[in-house]
Design an enzyme around this catalytic site. Structure first.
Site, short mmCIF file in Angstrom:
data_model
loop_
_atom_site.label_atom_id
_atom_site.label_comp_id
_atom_site.label_asym_id
_atom_site.label_seq_id
_atom_site.Cartn_x
_atom_site.Cartn_y
_atom_site.Cartn_z
N ASN A 179 0.83 -1.21 0.00
CA ASN A 179 0.00 0.00 0.00
C ASN A 179 0.86 1.25 0.00
OD1 ASN A 179 -2.14 -1.70 0.08
ND2 ASN A 179 -2.54 -1.48 2.26
N HIS A 235 5.94 -0.49 -2.70
CA HIS A 235 5.51 0.30 -3.86
C HIS A 235 5.57 1.80 -3.62
CE1 HIS A 235 3.31 -3.56 -5.37
NE2 HIS A 235 4.60 -3.57 -5.61
N CYS A 273 12.78 13.93 -6.90
CA CYS A 273 13.19 14.56 -8.14
C CYS A 273 14.22 13.63 -8.78
CB CYS A 273 13.83 15.92 -7.84
SG CYS A 273 14.64 16.62 -9.28
N CYS A 295 17.89 15.70 -9.56
CA CYS A 295 18.93 15.95 -8.54
C CYS A 295 18.90 14.92 -7.42
CB CYS A 295 18.78 17.36 -7.97
SG CYS A 295 17.36 17.54 -6.90
N CYS A 327 10.75 20.90 -8.17
CA CYS A 327 11.85 20.78 -7.21
C CYS A 327 12.61 22.10 -7.16
CB CYS A 327 12.75 19.65 -7.67
SG CYS A 327 14.25 19.42 -6.72
N THR A 384 -4.29 -9.12 0.03
CA THR A 384 -3.53 -8.95 -1.21
C THR A 384 -3.92 -10.04 -2.21
OG1 THR A 384 -1.35 -8.80 -2.23
CG2 THR A 384 -1.48 -10.04 -0.17
N SER A 385 -4.03 -9.64 -3.46
CA SER A 385 -4.52 -10.56 -4.48
C SER A 385 -3.44 -11.50 -4.99
CB SER A 385 -5.07 -9.77 -5.67
OG SER A 385 -4.01 -9.06 -6.29
N GLU A 413 -11.71 -13.72 -0.21
CA GLU A 413 -11.80 -14.57 -1.40
C GLU A 413 -10.54 -15.40 -1.59
OE1 GLU A 413 -12.77 -12.16 -4.78
OE2 GLU A 413 -14.30 -11.11 -3.60
P1 NAD Z 1 -5.48 -5.84 -5.13
O1 NAD Z 1 -6.38 -4.69 -5.38
O2 NAD Z 1 -4.89 -6.56 -6.28
O3 NAD Z 1 -6.24 -6.94 -4.24
C1 NAD Z 1 -6.92 -6.63 -3.06
C2 NAD Z 1 -7.31 -7.90 -2.32
O4 NAD Z 1 -7.99 -7.53 -1.13
C3 NAD Z 1 -8.27 -8.81 -3.10
O5 NAD Z 1 -7.73 -10.12 -3.15
C4 NAD Z 1 -9.57 -8.78 -2.26
O6 NAD Z 1 -10.25 -10.03 -2.26
C5 NAD Z 1 -9.05 -8.43 -0.89
N1 NAD Z 1 -10.00 -7.75 -0.01
C6 NAD Z 1 -11.06 -6.98 -0.34
N2 NAD Z 1 -11.69 -6.55 0.77
C7 NAD Z 1 -11.00 -7.02 1.82
C8 NAD Z 1 -11.14 -6.90 3.24
N3 NAD Z 1 -12.11 -6.18 3.80
N4 NAD Z 1 -10.24 -7.54 4.02
C9 NAD Z 1 -9.23 -8.27 3.48
N5 NAD Z 1 -9.05 -8.42 2.16
C10 NAD Z 1 -9.92 -7.80 1.35
O7 NAD Z 1 -4.40 -5.29 -4.14
P2 NAD Z 1 -2.86 -5.61 -3.92
O8 NAD Z 1 -2.67 -7.11 -3.89
O9 NAD Z 1 -2.43 -4.82 -2.76
O10 NAD Z 1 -2.07 -5.07 -5.19
C11 NAD Z 1 -2.48 -3.96 -5.85
C12 NAD Z 1 -1.53 -2.83 -6.02
O11 NAD Z 1 -2.39 -1.75 -5.82
C13 NAD Z 1 -0.42 -2.64 -5.08
O12 NAD Z 1 0.66 -2.36 -5.89
C14 NAD Z 1 -0.75 -1.39 -4.27
O13 NAD Z 1 0.36 -0.50 -4.32
C15 NAD Z 1 -1.83 -0.74 -5.00
N6 NAD Z 1 -2.96 -0.17 -4.24
C16 NAD Z 1 -2.75 0.45 -3.05
C17 NAD Z 1 -3.83 0.96 -2.34
C18 NAD Z 1 -3.59 1.60 -1.00
O14 NAD Z 1 -2.50 2.12 -0.78
N7 NAD Z 1 -4.55 1.54 -0.09
C19 NAD Z 1 -5.12 0.88 -2.85
C20 NAD Z 1 -5.30 0.27 -4.09
C21 NAD Z 1 -4.20 -0.25 -4.76
ZN ZN Z 2 15.66 18.39 -8.20
#
Ligand code: NAD
Ligand code: ZN
Length: 234
Positions: free
Chosen positions: A97, A114, A122, A125, A141, A181-182, A208
């Protein structure tokens, strides 16, 4: 029954699902961000090079949105495992996240695979610093070049040092808890395999089944907050 209290070095490997209960949508699936926006025009280096103002406008909206969201009970449970279970020696949070909610809940030393919505850098620099403004005040910057969000965009590579820090923590853990995480985004998705190879207990929290569910010995099918509460019960 799996309980945090029975382990000593715990790694939380978290994704967008953990922040769903804070009101932040995931990227994929129903209601996901990429149903609404096209990443090729707002979240990759090519888009930024072509039209930085447009890419910044998209990120300013995201910053404003996330700034109004709060960490949820799941973030807080993770931040307080060590205080709540004295037998737990260390906790490391490795997250995909970019929302900064782990830190706002009190976690420190978070590995942000990520990057972060709240850092800007930047590439001319090399300056990189925290910036919590929403919208950001100065998109340039001090050196005159464009600042960009310090986020791993589509087509960007992960920082090898950050990836190594994550791999080292996972290699040393005895419990890995993957939350929301998916398992669809590599190389992050491959990290839990290190824990499996080392014989650590691996638990998946996700409402899921995912493409990597087979890696985990235990599956907790439900929302992150409820399932983390179960693991923290003594
Ligand atoms: P993803 O969107 O691919 O998957 C999310 C997963 O969360 C799914 O498998 C889903 O079934 C599950 N889910 C949904 N509701 C839930 C709950 N209440 N409790 C637990 N699980 C739940 O997300 P990912 O695997 O993190 O990868 C996606 C990319 O998206 C990452 O690179 C991330 O940087 C970015 N992302 C970040 C944010 C954030 O910072 N909050 C939000 C969206 C996407
Ligand atoms: Zn700079």
């Amino acid at each position: 029954m799996i309980r945090f209290a029975d382990f000593s070095r715990i790694v939380f490997f978290t994704g967008a699902g953990l922040s769903v209960e804070s009101g932040i949508p995931t990227y994929r699936g129903k209601g996901g961000l990429w149903e609404e926006y096209d990443y090729e025009s707002c979240a990759c280096q090519r888009a930024f090079d072509a039209d930085p103002e447009r890419v910044w406008a998209f990120h300013d909206v995201r910053r404003g949105f996330v700034a109004n969201c709060e960490p949820n009970e799941g973030h807080r449970i993770i931040a307080h495992v060590v205080q709540a279970s004295p037998s737990v020696h260390s906790v490391k949070v490795i997250t995909q996240n970019i929302d900064g909610l782990h830190q706002r809940a009190g976690s420190s030393g978070v590995v942000e695979l990520h990057g972060s919505l709240w850092r800007v850098r930047c590439d001319l620099c090399g300056r990189c610093k925290e910036n919590l403004e929403a919208p950001i005040g100065d998109r340039r910057c001090a050196c005159g070049a464009w600042r960009r969000p310090d986020i791993v965009w589509f087509e960007d590579l992960l920082d090898p040092a950050v990836l190594q820090e994550a791999a080292d923590a996972i290699a040393a853990c005895d419990l890995l808890v993957s939350v929301g995480t998916s398992g669809a985004v590599s190389p992050a998705a491959d990290l839990p395999r290190i824990a499996v190879a080392r014989g650590a207990m691996c638990v998946e929290i996700n409402p899921e089944e995912t493409p990597v569910s087979g890696l985990y010995q235990h599956h907790l099918r439900g929302p992150a907050t409820k399932m983390l509460r179960e693991l923290s019960a003594s």
